[in-house]
Scaffold this motif. Structure first.
Motif, PDB file in Angstrom:
ATOM      1  N   LEU A  97      -9.916   4.542 -10.265  1.00 23.47           N
ATOM      2  CA  LEU A  97      -9.491   3.441  -9.407  1.00 23.47           C
ATOM      3  C   LEU A  97      -8.427   3.890  -8.414  1.00 23.47           C
ATOM      4  CD1 LEU A  97      -9.197   0.632 -12.123  1.00 23.47           C
ATOM      5  CD2 LEU A  97     -11.202   1.361 -10.832  1.00 23.47           C
ATOM      6  N   ILE A  98      -7.545   4.791  -8.844  1.00 22.45           N
ATOM      7  CA  ILE A  98      -6.452   5.242  -7.978  1.00 22.45           C
ATOM      8  C   ILE A  98      -6.975   6.096  -6.828  1.00 22.45           C
ATOM      9  CG2 ILE A  98      -4.354   6.645  -7.921  1.00 22.45           C
ATOM     10  CD1 ILE A  98      -3.837   5.746 -10.803  1.00 22.45           C
ATOM     11  N   VAL A  99      -7.951   6.968  -7.085  1.00 18.63           N
ATOM     12  CA  VAL A  99      -8.427   7.915  -6.066  1.00 18.63           C
ATOM     13  C   VAL A  99      -9.644   7.390  -5.317  1.00 18.63           C
ATOM     14  CG1 VAL A  99      -7.545   9.852  -7.413  1.00 18.63           C
ATOM     15  CG2 VAL A  99      -9.914   9.132  -7.712  1.00 18.63           C
ATOM     16  N   HIS A 100      -9.920   6.102  -5.392  1.00 21.43           N
ATOM     17  CA  HIS A 100     -11.156   5.571  -4.814  1.00 21.43           C
ATOM     18  C   HIS A 100     -11.253   5.830  -3.314  1.00 21.43           C
ATOM     19  CE1 HIS A 100     -14.425   2.909  -3.759  1.00 21.43           C
ATOM     20  NE2 HIS A 100     -13.622   2.221  -2.972  1.00 21.43           N
ATOM     21  N   ALA A 139       0.968   5.743  -7.027  1.00 22.00           N
ATOM     22  CA  ALA A 139      -0.403   5.293  -7.265  1.00 22.00           C
ATOM     23  C   ALA A 139      -0.706   3.972  -6.570  1.00 22.00           C
ATOM     24  CB  ALA A 139      -0.655   5.171  -8.770  1.00 22.00           C
ATOM     25  N   HIS A 140       0.232   3.035  -6.594  1.00 25.63           N
ATOM     26  CA  HIS A 140      -0.060   1.701  -6.058  1.00 25.63           C
ATOM     27  C   HIS A 140      -0.335   1.682  -4.567  1.00 25.63           C
ATOM     28  CE1 HIS A 140       0.099  -0.908  -9.472  1.00 25.63           C
ATOM     29  NE2 HIS A 140       1.260  -0.434  -9.869  1.00 25.63           N
ATOM     30  N   PRO A 141       0.429   2.374  -3.725  1.00 25.14           N
ATOM     31  CA  PRO A 141       0.100   2.325  -2.298  1.00 25.14           C
ATOM     32  C   PRO A 141      -1.253   2.928  -1.953  1.00 25.14           C
ATOM     33  CG  PRO A 141       2.357   3.083  -2.625  1.00 25.14           C
ATOM     34  CD  PRO A 141       1.696   3.083  -3.968  1.00 25.14           C
ATOM     35  N   GLU A 142      -1.780   3.808  -2.795  1.00 28.74           N
ATOM     36  CA  GLU A 142      -3.051   4.476  -2.500  1.00 28.74           C
ATOM     37  C   GLU A 142      -4.249   3.746  -3.098  1.00 28.74           C
ATOM     38  OE1 GLU A 142      -2.832   6.715  -0.411  1.00 28.74           O
ATOM     39  OE2 GLU A 142      -0.721   7.284  -0.546  1.00 28.74           O
ATOM     40  N   TYR A 166      -0.909  11.205 -11.791  1.00 26.07           N
ATOM     41  CA  TYR A 166      -1.212  10.207 -12.821  1.00 26.07           C
ATOM     42  C   TYR A 166      -2.001  10.822 -13.969  1.00 26.07           C
ATOM     43  CZ  TYR A 166      -3.572   6.423 -15.216  1.00 26.07           C
ATOM     44  OH  TYR A 166      -4.079   5.597 -16.199  1.00 26.07           O
ATOM     45  N   LEU A 167      -3.007  11.632 -13.641  1.00 31.47           N
ATOM     46  CA  LEU A 167      -3.865  12.193 -14.686  1.00 31.47           C
ATOM     47  C   LEU A 167      -3.085  13.173 -15.556  1.00 31.47           C
ATOM     48  CD1 LEU A 167      -6.757  12.029 -15.695  1.00 31.47           C
ATOM     49  CD2 LEU A 167      -7.321  13.961 -14.235  1.00 31.47           C
ATOM     50  N   GLN A 168      -2.211  13.963 -14.953  1.00 36.47           N
ATOM     51  CA  GLN A 168      -1.408  14.896 -15.740  1.00 36.47           C
ATOM     52  C   GLN A 168      -0.519  14.153 -16.731  1.00 36.47           C
ATOM     53  OE1 GLN A 168       0.551  16.964 -12.579  1.00 36.47           O
ATOM     54  NE2 GLN A 168      -1.066  18.491 -12.339  1.00 36.47           N
ATOM     55  N   LEU A 169       0.149  13.098 -16.250  1.00 35.88           N
ATOM     56  CA  LEU A 169       1.023  12.335 -17.136  1.00 35.88           C
ATOM     57  C   LEU A 169       0.219  11.536 -18.156  1.00 35.88           C
ATOM     58  CD1 LEU A 169       3.693  11.090 -14.573  1.00 35.88           C
ATOM     59  CD2 LEU A 169       3.906  12.911 -16.251  1.00 35.88           C
ATOM     60  N   PRO A 223       4.596  -2.417   1.757  1.00 39.74           N
ATOM     61  CA  PRO A 223       4.704  -3.554   0.818  1.00 39.74           C
ATOM     62  C   PRO A 223       4.260  -3.216  -0.591  1.00 39.74           C
ATOM     63  CG  PRO A 223       3.696  -4.244   2.896  1.00 39.74           C
ATOM     64  CD  PRO A 223       3.792  -2.761   2.940  1.00 39.74           C
ATOM     65  N   LYS A 224       3.146  -2.484  -0.737  1.00 39.90           N
ATOM     66  CA  LYS A 224       2.657  -2.177  -2.078  1.00 39.90           C
ATOM     67  C   LYS A 224       3.582  -1.206  -2.805  1.00 39.90           C
ATOM     68  CE  LYS A 224      -1.680  -1.656  -2.894  1.00 39.90           C
ATOM     69  NZ  LYS A 224      -3.055  -1.112  -2.864  1.00 39.90           N
ATOM     70  N   ALA A 225       4.266  -0.345  -2.041  1.00 41.35           N
ATOM     71  CA  ALA A 225       5.240   0.546  -2.686  1.00 41.35           C
ATOM     72  C   ALA A 225       6.426  -0.256  -3.204  1.00 41.35           C
ATOM     73  CB  ALA A 225       5.697   1.612  -1.691  1.00 41.35           C
ATOM     74  N   VAL A 226       6.881  -1.248  -2.434  1.00 39.67           N
ATOM     75  CA  VAL A 226       7.984  -2.094  -2.900  1.00 39.67           C
ATOM     76  C   VAL A 226       7.557  -2.886  -4.132  1.00 39.67           C
ATOM     77  CG1 VAL A 226       9.543  -3.971  -2.253  1.00 39.67           C
ATOM     78  CG2 VAL A 226       8.926  -2.242  -0.569  1.00 39.67           C
ATOM     79  N   LEU A 227       6.328  -3.394  -4.135  1.00 40.03           N
ATOM     80  CA  LEU A 227       5.833  -4.120  -5.301  1.00 40.03           C
ATOM     81  C   LEU A 227       5.703  -3.198  -6.510  1.00 40.03           C
ATOM     82  CD1 LEU A 227       3.084  -6.386  -3.671  1.00 40.03           C
ATOM     83  CD2 LEU A 227       5.368  -7.052  -4.433  1.00 40.03           C
ATOM     84  N   ALA A 228       5.358  -1.938  -6.273  1.00 36.18           N
ATOM     85  CA  ALA A 228       5.284  -0.982  -7.377  1.00 36.18           C
ATOM     86  C   ALA A 228       6.667  -0.755  -7.985  1.00 36.18           C
ATOM     87  CB  ALA A 228       4.691   0.339  -6.884  1.00 36.18           C
TER      88      ALA A 228
END
Length: 549
Positions: free
Chosen positions: A135-138, A215-218, A151-154, A278-283
């Motif tokens: 979903l993140i790399v879509h 992850a959220h902004p992307e 994300y995948l490493q963590l 905006p999505k980075a601030v929400l993250a």
């Protein structure tokens, strides 16, 4: 209701994903139906389902308030986000691949909620965590790939820590894997540390949050909605179920956990104010709110006998934040695509006010219960920090709303009905849910007195005034703060380069392949005649030894 309904809760999404290769685009508008078994199980909980043919002691489903509330809001959020995604991603490239990962993540999220044993929980948690990568790399490109790699490493590291913690927990409980047995067994510091780290990497609280703001902004807006609203809270749910209700080890961890939660709430708000998307601030707001959930855990662990009110508070906070944050992320996607009408902006403010804790919202009821629990705990002297954290939350969300207003497209476009309806439902839930749910309605009404209203309003008003002053003075984030280096990205790139290196140097001695090939043929001819007989006698010998053993 039949107990087999619990089996449909995780398997309905898997069935929808299995139908994608055959039905393809015709299946997409109906994938939200995968959430219906979970909603039915929430409204009328059937008896628990025993599945001994999977593994010993496995049981799915429970009639407790935690399971029903968590399953209910997760199903509503996933269903609304699926309707939104079927409209917003209807013509994008790779949409079938996106929906395969979506259905797998949904199945894992629902399974971990209804699981009453550690093996089922781990299976669902792993499926959800690993499928979220898709979903993140879509959208593709350098940004999503970089965020997805970190994300995948963590996520894999968290899976290893979690598995080690679960195995140690099972060993301490005489090899039992059911959560009911674990609740009666003490826990040691090492096991607790492994569980908190493994599940905390998914929960995204400080300092385990480093993947979240990237992850959220992307990710697409509906993926961000379920990632922040539902998937993050799986870590908190796992910590609650894996540890006993009262234990001296938990009491020793309560003060450090409270400090981490408080610091995370302020730290995330401070870094979120410098974000330009905006999505980075929400993250960053999600990181801050995970700090609030960590504080609730600390309050529960500090008491010798935890009050049932703290479990209620955990449930209500999870439901309230999940629906409100999901609405905000969907709104960020709508604003990015076109200009919202005035009614849309009125609806957009509602979930933001709820997270701020404004009166007559679900957030006000949750903050009222949290303040009561705080004053009744051993940390009553720390209560002013809670008010300051509310101010930081309000300041962060006012900035998110302003960035949405600034970045919206100037061309007025009609919002599709498939995006409008689920978003309106989630936005109105922040003000409608307290009147429909007595557990929220009672504390909401209890806080409607002059001192309580002023205590809930002044942090919001102060943050609004400070935001207005910054806009009037045309204040901008300094460039050196906006371009701060990210140590997590550097570490991720270094690890990737390290793993791409060959594990051993290439041998300098070159072997004569023809010579070894001739020797291989000679050995084949030598064993060709008696190979079948020798194999048969070896098999008989092994069976005989096994019988003797």
């Amino acid at each position: 209701m039949n107990a087999w309904l619990w089996l449909l809760v995780p398997f309905a999404p898997l069935l929808g994903g299995a139908l994608l290769p055959w039905l393809r685009e015709r299946c997409l508008p109906w994938l939200w139906l995968s959430c219906l078994p979970a909603l039915l199980a929430t409204l009328q909980s059937p008896p628990s389902l025993e599945l001994p043919w999977l593994w010993e002691g496995v049981r799915w489903g429970a009639d407790d308030a935690l399971t029903r509330a968590w399953l209910g809001f997760s199903a509503v959020l996933w269903g609304c986000a699926a309707v939104f995604a079927s409209s917003s991603l209807a013509h994008g490239a790779g949409r079938l691949r996106f929906w395969v990962f979506w259905q797998l993540a949904l199945a894992g999220n629902l399974l971990l909620i209804i699981a009453t044993d550690a093996l089922s929980f781990y299976l669902g948690f792993s499926a959800m965590s690993l499928a979220a990568y898709g979903l993140i790399v879509h959208h593709g490109g350098p940004g999503p790939r970089r965020a997805g790699r970190l994300y995948l490493q963590l996520a894999i590291g968290g899976e290893m820590l979690l598995l080690a913690g679960l195995l140690l927990r099972s060993h301490g409980a005489a090899l039992a894997f059911d959560f009911a047995s674990w609740q009666a067994q003490p826990i040691d510091h090492l096991t607790l540390a492994l569980l908190v780290l493994g599940l905390g990497l998914k929960a995204g609280f400080w300092p385990l949050h480093v993947w979240l703001p990237l992850a959220h902004p992307e990710a697409p807006a509906p993926a961000s909605a379920v990632l922040s609203g539902a998937m993050l809270k799986a870590g908190i749910l796992g910590v609650w179920r894996c540890v006993p209700e009262a234990d001296p080890t938990l009491t020793a961890w309560s003060t450090p956990l409270l400090v981490v939660g408080l610091f995370g709430a302020f730290y995330a708000a401070a870094l979120g104010l410098r974000a330009a998307k905006p999505k980075a601030v929400l993250a960053w707001s999600s990181v801050s709110q995970m700090g609030w959930l960590l504080m609730i855990l600390a309050l529960a662990w500090s008491a010798e006998a935890p009050s049932p009110a703290l479990l209620t508070l955990l449930v209500l906070f999870g439901v309230h934040h999940g629906l409100a944050k999901g609405a905000l992320f969907l709104a960020a996607g709508m604003v990015h695509e076109g200009r919202l009408p005035r009614l849309g902006w009125l609806l957009l403010v509602l979930p933001a006010l709820a997270i701020m804790g404004a009166p007559l919202t679900s957030g006000a009821a949750v903050k009222y219960l949290l303040k009561d629990a705080w004053h009744d705990s051993a940390f009553a002297a720390w209560a002013p920090w809670l008010t300051l954290a509310s101010f930081a939350t309000a300041l962060l969300l006012w900035r998110a709303l302003w960035l949405m207003w600034r970045d919206q497209q100037q061309v007025s476009t009609r919002v599709p009905l498939g995006q409008w309806l689920p978003w309106v439902l989630l936005s109105l839930a922040s003000v409608a849910l307290p009147w429909l749910w007595p557990a929220l309605r009672d504390p909401l009404l209890a806080g409607l007195y002059p001192a309580g209203l002023w205590g809930a309003l002044w942090p919001l008003l102060l943050a609004l005034g400070l935001t207005g002053w910054a806009l009037f003075r045309r204040w901008q984030v300094p460039s050196n703060l906006a371009r701060m280096p990210n140590p997590a990205l550097w570490a991720s790139s270094y690890l990737t380069r390290l793993l791409r290196q060959p594990p051993l140097p290439e041998p300098s001695v070159r072997l004569d392949r023809g010579r070894w090939r001739r020797r291989e043929r000679r050995w084949n001819r030598l064993w060709e005649r008696g190979a079948l007989a020798i194999s048969a006698w070896l098999l008989v010998l092994l069976l005989w030894l096994g019988w003797l053993w």
